[in-house]
Design an enzyme around this catalytic site. Structure first.
Site, PDB file in Angstrom:
ATOM      1  N   LYS A  99       8.126 -10.326 -11.513  1.00  0.00           N
ATOM      2  CA  LYS A  99       7.462 -10.757 -10.265  1.00  0.00           C
ATOM      3  C   LYS A  99       8.206 -11.908  -9.586  1.00  0.00           C
ATOM      4  CE  LYS A  99       2.924  -9.217 -11.879  1.00  0.00           C
ATOM      5  NZ  LYS A  99       1.494  -9.322 -11.644  1.00  0.00           N
ATOM      6  N   LYS A 141     -27.235   0.525   0.139  1.00  0.00           N
ATOM      7  CA  LYS A 141     -27.373   0.416  -1.317  1.00  0.00           C
ATOM      8  C   LYS A 141     -27.329   1.810  -1.965  1.00  0.00           C
ATOM      9  CE  LYS A 141     -30.433  -1.114  -4.934  1.00  0.00           C
ATOM     10  NZ  LYS A 141     -31.817  -1.137  -5.320  1.00  0.00           N
ATOM     11  N   LYS A 184       6.571 -10.598 -17.273  1.00  0.00           N
ATOM     12  CA  LYS A 184       5.805 -10.706 -16.024  1.00  0.00           C
ATOM     13  C   LYS A 184       6.503 -11.664 -15.062  1.00  0.00           C
ATOM     14  CE  LYS A 184       1.145  -9.910 -17.004  1.00  0.00           C
ATOM     15  NZ  LYS A 184      -0.156 -10.361 -17.470  1.00  0.00           N
ATOM     16  N   PHE A 233       0.268 -17.310 -13.723  1.00  0.00           N
ATOM     17  CA  PHE A 233      -0.425 -17.385 -15.006  1.00  0.00           C
ATOM     18  C   PHE A 233      -0.404 -16.005 -15.640  1.00  0.00           C
ATOM     19  CE2 PHE A 233      -2.924 -21.237 -16.077  1.00  0.00           C
ATOM     20  CZ  PHE A 233      -2.374 -22.073 -15.128  1.00  0.00           C
ATOM     21  N   ASP A 245      -7.272  -6.131 -10.251  1.00  0.00           N
ATOM     22  CA  ASP A 245      -6.140  -5.227 -10.004  1.00  0.00           C
ATOM     23  C   ASP A 245      -6.550  -3.996  -9.201  1.00  0.00           C
ATOM     24  OD1 ASP A 245      -4.202  -6.770 -11.270  1.00  0.00           O
ATOM     25  OD2 ASP A 245      -4.768  -6.019 -13.254  1.00  0.00           O
ATOM     26  N   ASN A 297     -14.653 -10.518 -12.447  1.00  0.00           N
ATOM     27  CA  ASN A 297     -14.327 -10.959 -13.804  1.00  0.00           C
ATOM     28  C   ASN A 297     -14.951 -12.325 -14.056  1.00  0.00           C
ATOM     29  OD1 ASN A 297     -12.367 -13.054 -12.934  1.00  0.00           O
ATOM     30  ND2 ASN A 297     -11.302 -11.258 -12.139  1.00  0.00           N
TER      31      ASN A 297
HETATM   32  N1  CTP Z   1      -1.832 -11.548  -9.725  1.00  0.00           N
HETATM   33  C1  CTP Z   1      -1.765 -11.351  -8.356  1.00  0.00           C
HETATM   34  N2  CTP Z   1      -2.274 -10.200  -7.822  1.00  0.00           N
HETATM   35  C2  CTP Z   1      -2.828  -9.268  -8.598  1.00  0.00           C
HETATM   36  C3  CTP Z   1      -2.897  -9.461  -9.991  1.00  0.00           C
HETATM   37  C4  CTP Z   1      -2.396 -10.619 -10.519  1.00  0.00           C
HETATM   38  O1  CTP Z   1      -1.254 -12.218  -7.659  1.00  0.00           O
HETATM   39  N3  CTP Z   1      -3.312  -8.167  -8.037  1.00  0.00           N
HETATM   40  C5  CTP Z   1      -1.246 -12.785 -10.304  1.00  0.00           C
HETATM   41  C6  CTP Z   1      -2.212 -13.693 -11.017  1.00  0.00           C
HETATM   42  O2  CTP Z   1      -2.754 -14.677 -10.138  1.00  0.00           O
HETATM   43  C7  CTP Z   1      -1.341 -14.324 -12.097  1.00  0.00           C
HETATM   44  C8  CTP Z   1      -0.294 -13.261 -12.372  1.00  0.00           C
HETATM   45  O3  CTP Z   1      -0.318 -12.362 -11.265  1.00  0.00           O
HETATM   46  O4  CTP Z   1      -0.657 -15.470 -11.643  1.00  0.00           O
HETATM   47  C9  CTP Z   1      -0.509 -12.476 -13.624  1.00  0.00           C
HETATM   48  O5  CTP Z   1      -1.823 -11.955 -13.672  1.00  0.00           O
HETATM   49  P1  CTP Z   1      -2.295 -11.018 -14.863  1.00  0.00           P
HETATM   50  O6  CTP Z   1      -3.675 -10.511 -14.577  1.00  0.00           O
HETATM   51  O7  CTP Z   1      -2.050 -11.709 -16.181  1.00  0.00           O
HETATM   52  O8  CTP Z   1      -1.228  -9.869 -14.809  1.00  0.00           O
HETATM   53  P2  CTP Z   1      -1.112  -8.487 -14.101  1.00  0.00           P
HETATM   54  O9  CTP Z   1       0.154  -8.506 -13.319  1.00  0.00           O
HETATM   55  O10 CTP Z   1      -2.333  -8.115 -13.350  1.00  0.00           O
HETATM   56  O11 CTP Z   1      -0.836  -7.534 -15.338  1.00  0.00           O
HETATM   57  P3  CTP Z   1      -1.826  -6.967 -16.474  1.00  0.00           P
HETATM   58  O12 CTP Z   1      -3.237  -7.097 -15.922  1.00  0.00           O
HETATM   59  O13 CTP Z   1      -1.377  -5.600 -16.661  1.00  0.00           O
HETATM   60  O14 CTP Z   1      -1.593  -7.856 -17.668  1.00  0.00           O
END
Ligand code: CTP
Length: 403
Positions: A339, A287, A335, A321, A277, A208
């Site tokens: 969590k 490759k 969230k 975040f 995720d 990303n």
């Molecule tokens: N985070 C994490 N591990 C993951 C995904 C996210 O520890 N696999 C943490 C990020 O560092 C952040 C928080 O979870 O502090 C929220 O991340 P975000 O991407 O906004 O949320 P998600 O839980 O992944 O939910 P979604 O993508 O569905 O909004």
């Protein structure tokens, strides 16, 4: 960040004296009031007029002139200073301070001041490594002077080695660190930053746009405030913050393993990283070649690191975040609760100047009671500092609950 601070910049006679024009400019930009004291030899490398123009203050070069209220200048300057920076510091001034010699305005002033003194050496490599200079530097360090390491590179005498003036931005950072109250000295703060990369062959990956700037800003500010900082970072182009333990990782699984390894010793965990995720289910050893037909990658779920930390965090403060484009406050609050975080920082990606690649951010800080504090658009270091203020308050409350 240096608003209201009186900084005395002592310049001695080395070629790097010319770089003090830039240091003066940077200090002023941060809000400091800069008074320059130059040795006789320094005035041969850069004119007092240049520094007077940049600092907006008279430049001091003479021990015997008097201020309006008839105090001897070096004493009045020495009493008012919040910090004294000697840059460049030649072998000569280092030797004089170490030997207690005060035979001109600058050396007299340094002996008279009670303010912290930051020495930034710059000289030829043979001089820098000379045993007497090394002994003098050690003597200064053990007497409580702050001494920076000289930089490595090409020197004015056309040789390469140690002895370059440390970069202006490093001197600035050191000044800010010295002047910042160490109010997080009891905390060990684990920060995750940057993106993760999820490879599907040896040269390609899913990732990303995270630049790591927000997480690194936390690391810099927490270190300045005296915390022990462990920064677990995905790939970024940012320089390693000084004084911070930096663990570099690439994938979400590596990040999770590193977080779990350092969790025990941490009192605060701030999860800024933009963790992927999902990861490709198969990692090809070679490759993947182009074909005429379309190409699909099957993905499997990555660990949700913050959720796993939330399950075992005990009394630690957990901050996350939330990157959202819709229903910012509700999604962020949910969230945080699901969590088991103590605080969540909601990042509205639709706002101009907020998000991944910018140096600024616009966030809302939400706590478990549902209280929402909106911060205006500001520099990421300031955002980090404000959030650290909230974290400090939470740490204090948590300690009071436990005792
Ligand atoms: N985070 C994490 N591990 C993951 C995904 C996210 O520890 N696999 C943490 C990020 O560092 C952040 C928080 O979870 O502090 C929220 O991340 P975000 O991407 O906004 O949320 P998600 O839980 O992944 O939910 P979604 O993508 O569905 O909004």
């Amino acid at each position: 960040m240096l608003k209201g601070k009186e900084i005395v910049l002592g310049i001695t006679g080395g070629i790097a004296a010319y770089k003090q024009a830039e240091l003066t400019r940077q200090l002023i930009k941060q809000g400091a009031d800069v008074k320059v004291v130059m040795t006789e030899n320094a005035t041969k490398f850069i004119t007092p007029l240049t520094l007077q123009t940049l600092s907006g203050n008279p430049v001091y070069t003479d021990t015997f002139s008097l201020t309006g209220d008839c105090e001897i200048e070096h004493i009045s300057l020495a009493n008012a200073a919040d910090i004294v920076v000697i840059a460049p510091a030649t072998a000569n001034i280092i030797g004089k301070i170490a030997s207690g010699i005060a035979d001109d305005l600058l050396s007299t002033f340094i002996m008279a001041t009670k303010a912290p003194v930051l020495i930034c050496p710059a000289m030829n490599t043979n001089m820098y490594t000379n045993e007497i200079v090394r002994t003098n530097i050690e003597k200064l360090s053990s007497a409580g002077y702050f001494v920076m390491e000289a930089g490595y590179g090409e020197l004015a005498c056309k040789t390469e080695g140690s002895g370059r003036l440390p970069p202006v931005e490093d001197i600035l950072e050191e000044v800010m660190t010295i002047l910042t109250e160490k109010d997080l000295a009891e905390e060990t703060i684990l920060i995750t930053a940057g993106p993760t990369r999820e490879p599907f062959d040896p040269i390609r990956f899913i990732s990303n746009y995270s630049s790591g700037k927000m997480g690194y800003s936390f690391a810099i500010m927490a270190e300045r405030r005296g915390a022990d900082v462990i920064l677990i970072s995905g790939p970024t182009l940012l320089p390693a913050p000084s004084g911070v333990k930096l663990i570099q990782v690439s994938t979400a699984v590596e990040m999770k393993n590193a977080v779990m390894e350092y969790l025990e010793e941490s009192t605060v965990i701030i999860k800024v990283a933009a963790v992927a995720d999902y990861r490709p289910s198969v990692l090809s050893d070679s490759k993947i070649k182009k074909k005429d037909s379309s190409f699909n990658i099957s993905l499997e779920k990555n660990p949700d690191i913050i959720s796993e930390v939330g399950k075992v965090k005990g009394n630690r403060i957990l901050v996350g975040f939330a990157m959202e484009t819709d229903n910012l406050l509700k999604n962020a609050y949910d969230k945080m609760v699901s969590k088991n975080m103590d605080l969540i920082v909601a990042n509205d990606l639709t706002r101009p100047g907020a998000g991944f690649q910018y140096d600024t951010n616009s966030v809302r800080i939400i706590d478990r009671s549902g209280d929402v504090r909106k911060l205006p658009l500001m520099n990421k270091k300031k955002v980090a500092d404000k959030i650290l203020d909230r974290i400090k308050k939470l740490c204090k409350e948590r300690k009071a609950e436990i005792s």
